[in-house]
Scaffold this motif. Structure first.
Motif, PDB file in Angstrom:
ATOM      1  N   ILE A 125       0.826  -1.117  -0.076  1.00 43.11           N
ATOM      2  CA  ILE A 125      -0.096  -0.152   0.002  1.00 43.11           C
ATOM      3  C   ILE A 125       0.749   1.257  -0.098  1.00 43.11           C
ATOM      4  O   ILE A 125       0.801   2.155  -0.628  1.00 43.11           O
ATOM      5  N   CYS A 126       1.935   1.348   0.978  1.00 45.48           N
ATOM      6  CA  CYS A 126       2.898   2.496   1.200  1.00 45.48           C
ATOM      7  C   CYS A 126       3.659   2.582  -0.071  1.00 45.48           C
ATOM      8  O   CYS A 126       4.100   3.862  -0.539  1.00 45.48           O
ATOM      9  N   THR A 127       3.940   1.700  -0.995  1.00 40.45           N
ATOM     10  CA  THR A 127       4.887   1.884  -2.037  1.00 40.45           C
ATOM     11  C   THR A 127       3.947   2.706  -3.087  1.00 40.45           C
ATOM     12  O   THR A 127       4.524   3.478  -3.760  1.00 40.45           O
ATOM     13  N   ALA A 128       2.726   2.638  -3.174  1.00 40.34           N
ATOM     14  CA  ALA A 128       1.768   3.254  -3.837  1.00 40.34           C
ATOM     15  C   ALA A 128       2.088   3.224  -5.436  1.00 40.34           C
ATOM     16  O   ALA A 128       1.804   4.295  -6.154  1.00 40.34           O
ATOM     17  N   SER A 129       2.288   2.201  -5.898  1.00 40.37           N
ATOM     18  CA  SER A 129       2.803   1.824  -7.085  1.00 40.37           C
ATOM     19  C   SER A 129       1.344   1.621  -8.117  1.00 40.37           C
ATOM     20  O   SER A 129       0.498   0.951  -7.448  1.00 40.37           O
ATOM     21  N   PRO A 130       1.261   2.140  -9.192  1.00 42.29           N
ATOM     22  CA  PRO A 130      -0.037   2.119 -10.048  1.00 42.29           C
ATOM     23  C   PRO A 130      -0.127   0.602 -10.367  1.00 42.29           C
ATOM     24  O   PRO A 130      -1.034  -0.020 -10.501  1.00 42.29           O
ATOM     25  N   ALA A 131       1.253  -0.290 -10.109  1.00 41.61           N
ATOM     26  CA  ALA A 131       1.245  -1.615 -10.535  1.00 41.61           C
ATOM     27  C   ALA A 131       0.877  -2.612  -9.338  1.00 41.61           C
ATOM     28  O   ALA A 131       0.919  -3.758  -9.368  1.00 41.61           O
ATOM     29  N   GLY A 132       0.751  -2.011  -8.020  1.00 40.62           N
ATOM     30  CA  GLY A 132       0.748  -2.694  -6.935  1.00 40.62           C
ATOM     31  C   GLY A 132      -0.513  -3.772  -6.906  1.00 40.62           C
ATOM     32  O   GLY A 132      -1.742  -3.231  -7.321  1.00 40.62           O
ATOM     33  N   ASP A 133      -0.321  -4.669  -6.856  1.00 41.17           N
ATOM     34  CA  ASP A 133      -1.288  -5.741  -7.119  1.00 41.17           C
ATOM     35  C   ASP A 133      -2.336  -5.924  -6.294  1.00 41.17           C
ATOM     36  O   ASP A 133      -3.536  -6.283  -6.531  1.00 41.17           O
ATOM     37  N   THR A 134      -2.125  -5.732  -4.812  1.00 42.22           N
ATOM     38  CA  THR A 134      -3.417  -5.725  -3.666  1.00 42.22           C
ATOM     39  C   THR A 134      -4.213  -4.360  -3.918  1.00 42.22           C
ATOM     40  O   THR A 134      -5.361  -4.335  -3.379  1.00 42.22           O
ATOM     41  N   TRP A 168      -8.947  -0.917 -12.172  1.00 44.80           N
ATOM     42  CA  TRP A 168      -7.823  -1.151 -12.970  1.00 44.80           C
ATOM     43  C   TRP A 168      -6.641  -0.694 -12.348  1.00 44.80           C
ATOM     44  O   TRP A 168      -6.398   0.284 -11.965  1.00 44.80           O
ATOM     45  N   GLY A 169      -5.666  -1.805 -12.460  1.00 42.91           N
ATOM     46  CA  GLY A 169      -4.292  -1.287 -12.177  1.00 42.91           C
ATOM     47  C   GLY A 169      -3.310  -1.315 -13.363  1.00 42.91           C
ATOM     48  O   GLY A 169      -3.734  -1.667 -14.414  1.00 42.91           O
ATOM     49  N   SER A 170      -2.234  -0.231 -13.090  1.00 44.07           N
ATOM     50  CA  SER A 170      -1.235  -0.216 -14.130  1.00 44.07           C
ATOM     51  C   SER A 170      -1.516   0.464 -15.381  1.00 44.07           C
ATOM     52  O   SER A 170      -1.114   0.589 -16.327  1.00 44.07           O
ATOM     53  N   VAL A 171      -3.030   1.196 -15.330  1.00 44.14           N
ATOM     54  CA  VAL A 171      -3.323   1.809 -16.670  1.00 44.14           C
ATOM     55  C   VAL A 171      -3.564   3.413 -16.125  1.00 44.14           C
ATOM     56  O   VAL A 171      -4.382   4.080 -16.696  1.00 44.14           O
ATOM     57  N   GLY A 172      -3.125   3.712 -15.113  1.00 49.03           N
ATOM     58  CA  GLY A 172      -3.220   5.274 -14.725  1.00 49.03           C
ATOM     59  C   GLY A 172      -2.369   5.611 -13.695  1.00 49.03           C
ATOM     60  O   GLY A 172      -1.220   4.533 -13.154  1.00 49.03           O
ATOM     61  N   PRO A 173      -2.005   6.695 -13.216  1.00 51.06           N
ATOM     62  CA  PRO A 173      -1.055   7.346 -11.869  1.00 51.06           C
ATOM     63  C   PRO A 173      -1.293   6.501 -10.779  1.00 51.06           C
ATOM     64  O   PRO A 173      -0.446   6.385 -10.033  1.00 51.06           O
ATOM     65  N   THR A 174      -2.651   6.151 -10.524  1.00 48.32           N
ATOM     66  CA  THR A 174      -3.098   5.295  -9.559  1.00 48.32           C
ATOM     67  C   THR A 174      -3.960   4.446 -10.011  1.00 48.32           C
ATOM     68  O   THR A 174      -4.290   4.296 -11.224  1.00 48.32           O
ATOM     69  N   VAL A 175      -4.582   3.739  -9.022  1.00 49.77           N
ATOM     70  CA  VAL A 175      -5.766   2.817  -9.473  1.00 49.77           C
ATOM     71  C   VAL A 175      -6.761   3.655 -10.062  1.00 49.77           C
ATOM     72  O   VAL A 175      -7.236   4.625  -9.876  1.00 49.77           O
ATOM     73  N   VAL A 176      -7.377   3.008 -11.127  1.00 50.13           N
ATOM     74  CA  VAL A 176      -8.439   3.715 -11.874  1.00 50.13           C
ATOM     75  C   VAL A 176      -9.725   3.011 -11.439  1.00 50.13           C
ATOM     76  O   VAL A 176     -10.023   1.827 -11.640  1.00 50.13           O
ATOM     77  N   ALA A 177     -10.530   3.511 -10.690  1.00 48.61           N
ATOM     78  CA  ALA A 177     -11.914   3.296 -10.535  1.00 48.61           C
ATOM     79  C   ALA A 177     -12.986   3.930 -11.288  1.00 48.61           C
ATOM     80  O   ALA A 177     -12.711   5.103 -11.207  1.00 48.61           O
TER      81      ALA A 177
END
Ligand SMILES: Cc1cc2nc3c(=O)[nH]c(=O)nc-3n(C[C@H](O)[C@H](O)[C@H](O)COP(=O)(O)OP(=O)(O)OC[C@H]3O[C@@H](n4cnc5c(N)ncnc54)[C@H](O)[C@@H]3O)c2cc1C
Ligand code: FES
Ligand code: FES
Length: 483
Positions: free
Chosen positions: A311-320, A413-422
């Protein structure tokens, strides 16, 4: 620091830099060169060791983490003239060519057989999926592990019983070293008390409770929090982070619990992905989170990495993250004097940026059981089966009526925006609809316009747009087919 630990069965007190990478400590200070360094960033498994019997990557650990622990390297597995059954099986099955990956493979296999004494071939492949071999081909390696487990026997000789092997030296915590140090075994051959020049760049602090943690954070306000270290160690190595101190959370029991009440699960920030996957409450109530965690990294990465770190890494690709967004997860932040909570979507403000105040850590994430949804789903597209950073991912919750109408839906969605795209707009577009070809086409088109990916080494923006739309189509087609 004076580091007390047990290495290959021998109690030692080592004078070493606390931030020294364990792979360097083993190879350069103790001469235990069976531990190899391939990538130095958690991706090849060559540096595998056992710490208290668990598979760990020594390139992602600092020396201070070994305090009170028991380490087994390949040198401690067999004995001169009496190979460990796994070593014997590797020789017998021809599972070694250049041998560079073999120590890591064998230790990964030892950890696997300890947990699963009679694994199937798929379980063996899964268990070794963080260890790369560039010569042999994996077939013979899998054969060797199967042989060592006594399941098959390629040359007719009696199967080697893993239980007949000499007991591993690593089980249980090493006793705290008050006793005088003893010399390490060959080939190290050094005195147990090793002196090393070199400047200490980071202090490494190992609090055992939250109360101790607050004191350390006050003492070292510039310190970086180290949870599993799988992300931070790589940042330190490339010089992207140069903190005056590291504060390791791994010994704080309060951070490693999963608690439940009537409608909610509270997952401690220090819970590793491996523990999360193994907890039946997560599998029963939050399969979308379990599935996402299963796709993260490799077995040793999941054994080290924590949900708080993800969570704290806050990567757009973060799987959780996509599952936590659709589950409306709340993060819990604590300092010595205050506790506050907020939705995960408010906590993560951009790629790598979070709303964390000085003196505060993430202590837990709270997730409601999504009782209103019959179907939970996570799919990730990566460039390979294991150790694949996401190119695009989709987490979804769905309830269909008996007639096939969408009664409730959540998508992220993950990895398709600067953060998670809801996207509440795409959810609204689908709500109340029976997913006909026309409805699906509209949803796919809306997805392509809603996501905002970039080109990078893993994929182009255009590929990711298409992938995001196709992930949604595949999910909905699958859900309708299952009905
Ligand atoms: C080989 C490899 C493969 C990987 N594959 C994936 C993958 O497939 N998917 C994926 O999502 N990630 C992947 N990662 C990234 C990483 O493993 C995960 O993000 C992991 O969950 C990080 O957790 P950690 O406990 O190791 O965090 P750490 O490295 O310890 O910390 C990461 C960051 O979070 C901060 N932090 C950690 N815990 C807290 C806390 N409780 N409070 C405040 N700050 C905190 C740290 O200060 C640091 O800035 C991979 C990493 C490697 C090395
Ligand atoms: S050296 Fe490759 S995982 Fe450690
Ligand atoms: S035997 Fe050479 S890398 Fe595996």
């Amino acid at each position: 620091m004076n580091l007390c630990c047990r290495i290959n069965g021998v109690e030692m007190t080592l004078e070493t830099d606390p931030e020294r990478r364990v792979v360097d400590l083993l190879r350069e200070e103790l001469g235990l060169t069976g531990t190899k360094e391939g990538c130095g960033s958690g991706e090849c498994g060559a540096c595998s060791i056992l710490v208290d019997g668990e598979h760990r990557l020594s390139c992602l650990m600092v020396a201070a983490q070994l305090e009170g622990r028991a380490v087994t390297t390949i040198e401690g597995l067999g004995e001169p003239g009496r190979l460990h059954p796994l070593q014997e099986a590797f020789v017998r099955c021809g599972a070694v060519q250049c041998g560079f990956c073999s120590p890591g493979m064998i230790l990964a296999a030892a950890a696997l057989l300890k947990k699963t004494p009679h694994p199937g071939r798929d379980e063996i492949r899964q268990g070794l999926s963080g260890n790369l071999c560039r010569c042999t081909g994996y077939q013979k390696i899998v054969d060797a592990v199967e042989t060592a487990a006594g399941l098959t026997n390629p040359d007719g000789a009696p199967p080697t019983a893993p239980h007949a092997r000499p007991a591993l030296a690593e089980e249980g915590e090493a006793s705290r070293c008050a006793a005088p140090a003893q010399p390490p075994p060959p080939p190290g051959g050094h005195s147990a008390r090793l002196r090393r020049g070199g400047q200490v760049r980071h202090r490494v602090l190992l609090p055992r409770s939250l109360a101790e943690l607050w004191s350390f954070l006050e003492e070292e306000p510039g310190a970086r929090v180290w949870a599993g270290g799988t992300d931070l160690s790589v940042q330190l190595r490339v010089g992207r982070a140069v903190p005056p101190a590291l504060v390791c959370l791994e010994r704080i029991a309060e951070l490693r619990t999963i608690e439940e009440d009537a409608d909610c699960l509270r997952i401690g920030a220090g819970v590793t992905l491996g523990r999360l996957i193994a907890d039946p409450r997560i599998g029963d109530d939050l399969p979308v989170l379990k599935r996402a965690a299963e796709t993260l990294g490799s077995p040793p990465i999941r054994a080290m990495a924590t949900i708080g770190g993800n969570i704290c890494t806050a990567s757009p690709a973060g799987d959780t993250l996509p599952p936590l967004y659709i589950l409306d997860a709340e993060v819990e932040l604590r300092s010595r004097t205050a506790t506050r909570s907020m939705p995960i979507g408010s906590f993560i403000t951009g790629p790598g940026t979070i709303r964390r105040e000085a003196g505060e850590i993430l202590t837990a994430v709270r997730v409601k059981r999504p009782a209103a949804y019959g179907l939970q789903h996570y799919e990730k597209i990566g460039q390979r089966k294991a150790l694949a950073c996401s190119v695009a991912s989709l987490a979804a919750l769905l309830r269909l009526s008996p007639e096939g109408t969408i009664e409730a839906i959540r998508l992220a969605w993950g990895s398709v925006g600067p953060t998670v795209v809801a996207s509440p707009a795409i959810e609204a577009l689908l709500l109340g609809e029976r997913p006909s070809a026309a409805v699906l086409a509209r949803a796919a088109e809306a997805t392509r316009h809603t996501v905002s990916p970039i080109d990078d080494v893993r994929g182009t923006a255009e590929y990711r747009r298409t992938a995001a739309a196709n992930l949604l189509l595949r999910f909905l087609h699958g859900a309708l087919a299952q009905r």
